[in-house]
Design a protein around this motif. Structure first.
Motif, PDB file in Angstrom:
ATOM      1  N   MET A  39       0.833  -1.183   0.000  1.00  0.00           N
ATOM      2  CA  MET A  39       0.000   0.000   0.000  1.00  0.00           C
ATOM      3  C   MET A  39       0.883   1.254   0.000  1.00  0.00           C
ATOM      4  O   MET A  39       1.911   1.293   0.662  1.00  0.00           O
ATOM      5  N   THR A  40       0.455   2.254  -0.714  1.00  0.00           N
ATOM      6  CA  THR A  40       1.196   3.502  -0.819  1.00  0.00           C
ATOM      7  C   THR A  40       1.055   4.310   0.464  1.00  0.00           C
ATOM      8  O   THR A  40      -0.050   4.552   0.938  1.00  0.00           O
ATOM      9  N   LYS A  41       2.179   4.724   1.020  1.00  0.00           N
ATOM     10  CA  LYS A  41       2.159   5.532   2.245  1.00  0.00           C
ATOM     11  C   LYS A  41       1.934   6.992   1.889  1.00  0.00           C
ATOM     12  O   LYS A  41       2.541   7.526   0.966  1.00  0.00           O
ATOM     13  N   VAL A  42       1.043   7.625   2.646  1.00  0.00           N
ATOM     14  CA  VAL A  42       0.783   9.053   2.499  1.00  0.00           C
ATOM     15  C   VAL A  42       1.261   9.725   3.773  1.00  0.00           C
ATOM     16  O   VAL A  42       0.903   9.321   4.879  1.00  0.00           O
ATOM     17  N   TYR A  43       2.074  10.755   3.619  1.00  0.00           N
ATOM     18  CA  TYR A  43       2.652  11.495   4.729  1.00  0.00           C
ATOM     19  C   TYR A  43       1.831  12.754   4.994  1.00  0.00           C
ATOM     20  O   TYR A  43       1.043  13.166   4.165  1.00  0.00           O
ATOM     21  N   GLY A  44       2.044  13.351   6.132  1.00  0.00           N
ATOM     22  CA  GLY A  44       1.380  14.608   6.437  1.00  0.00           C
ATOM     23  C   GLY A  44       0.576  14.540   7.703  1.00  0.00           C
ATOM     24  O   GLY A  44       0.670  13.590   8.477  1.00  0.00           O
ATOM     25  N   SER A  45      -0.219  15.549   7.912  1.00  0.00           N
ATOM     26  CA  SER A  45      -1.059  15.657   9.102  1.00  0.00           C
ATOM     27  C   SER A  45      -2.442  15.101   8.765  1.00  0.00           C
ATOM     28  O   SER A  45      -3.409  15.832   8.581  1.00  0.00           O
ATOM     29  N   MET A  46      -2.492  13.778   8.707  1.00  0.00           N
ATOM     30  CA  MET A  46      -3.688  13.073   8.246  1.00  0.00           C
ATOM     31  C   MET A  46      -4.765  13.033   9.320  1.00  0.00           C
ATOM     32  O   MET A  46      -4.464  12.964  10.502  1.00  0.00           O
ATOM     33  N   ILE A  47      -6.031  13.020   8.847  1.00  0.00           N
ATOM     34  CA  ILE A  47      -7.134  12.820   9.791  1.00  0.00           C
ATOM     35  C   ILE A  47      -7.946  11.566   9.463  1.00  0.00           C
ATOM     36  O   ILE A  47      -8.746  11.142  10.280  1.00  0.00           O
ATOM     37  N   ASP A  48      -7.736  10.993   8.275  1.00  0.00           N
ATOM     38  CA  ASP A  48      -8.406   9.726   7.966  1.00  0.00           C
ATOM     39  C   ASP A  48      -7.629   8.956   6.910  1.00  0.00           C
ATOM     40  O   ASP A  48      -6.613   9.424   6.404  1.00  0.00           O
ATOM     41  N   ASN A  49      -8.112   7.771   6.569  1.00  0.00           N
ATOM     42  CA  ASN A  49      -7.399   6.909   5.617  1.00  0.00           C
ATOM     43  C   ASN A  49      -7.785   7.182   4.170  1.00  0.00           C
ATOM     44  O   ASN A  49      -7.391   6.433   3.286  1.00  0.00           O
ATOM     45  N   GLU A  50      -8.550   8.242   3.910  1.00  0.00           N
ATOM     46  CA  GLU A  50      -8.882   8.629   2.537  1.00  0.00           C
ATOM     47  C   GLU A  50      -8.123   9.888   2.127  1.00  0.00           C
ATOM     48  O   GLU A  50      -8.522  10.587   1.221  1.00  0.00           O
ATOM     49  N   THR A  51      -7.043  10.170   2.789  1.00  0.00           N
ATOM     50  CA  THR A  51      -6.075  11.242   2.534  1.00  0.00           C
ATOM     51  C   THR A  51      -6.567  12.645   2.878  1.00  0.00           C
ATOM     52  O   THR A  51      -5.997  13.620   2.398  1.00  0.00           O
ATOM     53  N   ARG A  52      -7.589  12.744   3.713  1.00  0.00           N
ATOM     54  CA  ARG A  52      -7.953  14.068   4.204  1.00  0.00           C
ATOM     55  C   ARG A  52      -6.934  14.462   5.274  1.00  0.00           C
ATOM     56  O   ARG A  52      -6.429  13.626   6.007  1.00  0.00           O
ATOM     57  N   CYS A  53      -6.650  15.756   5.330  1.00  0.00           N
ATOM     58  CA  CYS A  53      -5.662  16.241   6.294  1.00  0.00           C
ATOM     59  C   CYS A  53      -6.263  17.364   7.114  1.00  0.00           C
ATOM     60  O   CYS A  53      -7.403  17.784   6.874  1.00  0.00           O
ATOM     61  N   ILE A  54      -5.476  17.881   8.051  1.00  0.00           N
ATOM     62  CA  ILE A  54      -5.986  18.949   8.909  1.00  0.00           C
ATOM     63  C   ILE A  54      -6.251  20.242   8.128  1.00  0.00           C
ATOM     64  O   ILE A  54      -7.025  21.079   8.568  1.00  0.00           O
ATOM     65  N   HIS A  55      -5.631  20.381   6.968  1.00  0.00           N
ATOM     66  CA  HIS A  55      -5.804  21.592   6.165  1.00  0.00           C
ATOM     67  C   HIS A  55      -7.000  21.499   5.224  1.00  0.00           C
ATOM     68  O   HIS A  55      -7.685  22.493   4.994  1.00  0.00           O
ATOM     69  N   TYR A  56      -7.208  20.327   4.640  1.00  0.00           N
ATOM     70  CA  TYR A  56      -8.279  20.104   3.667  1.00  0.00           C
ATOM     71  C   TYR A  56      -8.984  18.808   4.045  1.00  0.00           C
ATOM     72  O   TYR A  56      -8.424  17.727   3.886  1.00  0.00           O
ATOM     73  N   HIS A  57     -10.205  18.928   4.532  1.00  0.00           N
ATOM     74  CA  HIS A  57     -10.867  17.744   5.073  1.00  0.00           C
ATOM     75  C   HIS A  57     -12.362  17.674   4.771  1.00  0.00           C
ATOM     76  O   HIS A  57     -13.119  17.059   5.509  1.00  0.00           O
ATOM     77  N   SER A  58     -12.764  18.276   3.656  1.00  0.00           N
ATOM     78  CA  SER A  58     -14.165  18.138   3.261  1.00  0.00           C
ATOM     79  C   SER A  58     -14.384  16.731   2.690  1.00  0.00           C
ATOM     80  O   SER A  58     -13.436  15.991   2.441  1.00  0.00           O
TER      81      SER A  58
END
Length: 104
Positions: free
Chosen positions: A1-20
């Protein structure tokens, strides 16, 4: 599985900056070969400036749907509003940030 870095909030690549509901893509950054959900996550977690993908690299699969993990080329991603595999809709406002990731 491809790792996604950053300030994640879920496993669908939403982050603290963009999370709609529509914020479900991650982009592989040319400068570090890592997937991040957004430029802000990249800048908070890396000590180098962003290198943008050049037009002659737009055929590379560097954009990933956070729902089904399908990888798209930059050209493909720029032409669709939803994932070609799972039909999950993307945030159409992301186009206002293309210049941060891609040389356009």
């Amino acid at each position: 599985m491809t790792k996604v870095y950053g300030s994640m909030i879920d496993n669908e690549t939403r982050c603290i900056h963009y999370h709609s509901f529509l914020d479900i893509i991650a982009i592989k950054f040319k400068c570090c070969d890592k997937y991040y959900p957004c430029y802000q996550c990249h800048n908070e977690h890396e000590a180098h400036p962003i290198q943008r993908w050049s037009v002659d690299e737009f055929d590379q699969g560097v954009v990933m749907c956070g729902v089904c993990k399908h990888q798209m080329s930059i050209n493909e991603y720029m032409m669709v509003e939803s994932c070609p595999r799972c039909q999950s809709h993307f945030n159409h406002r992301c186009k206002f940030h293309y210049h941060l990731y891609f040389e356009i």
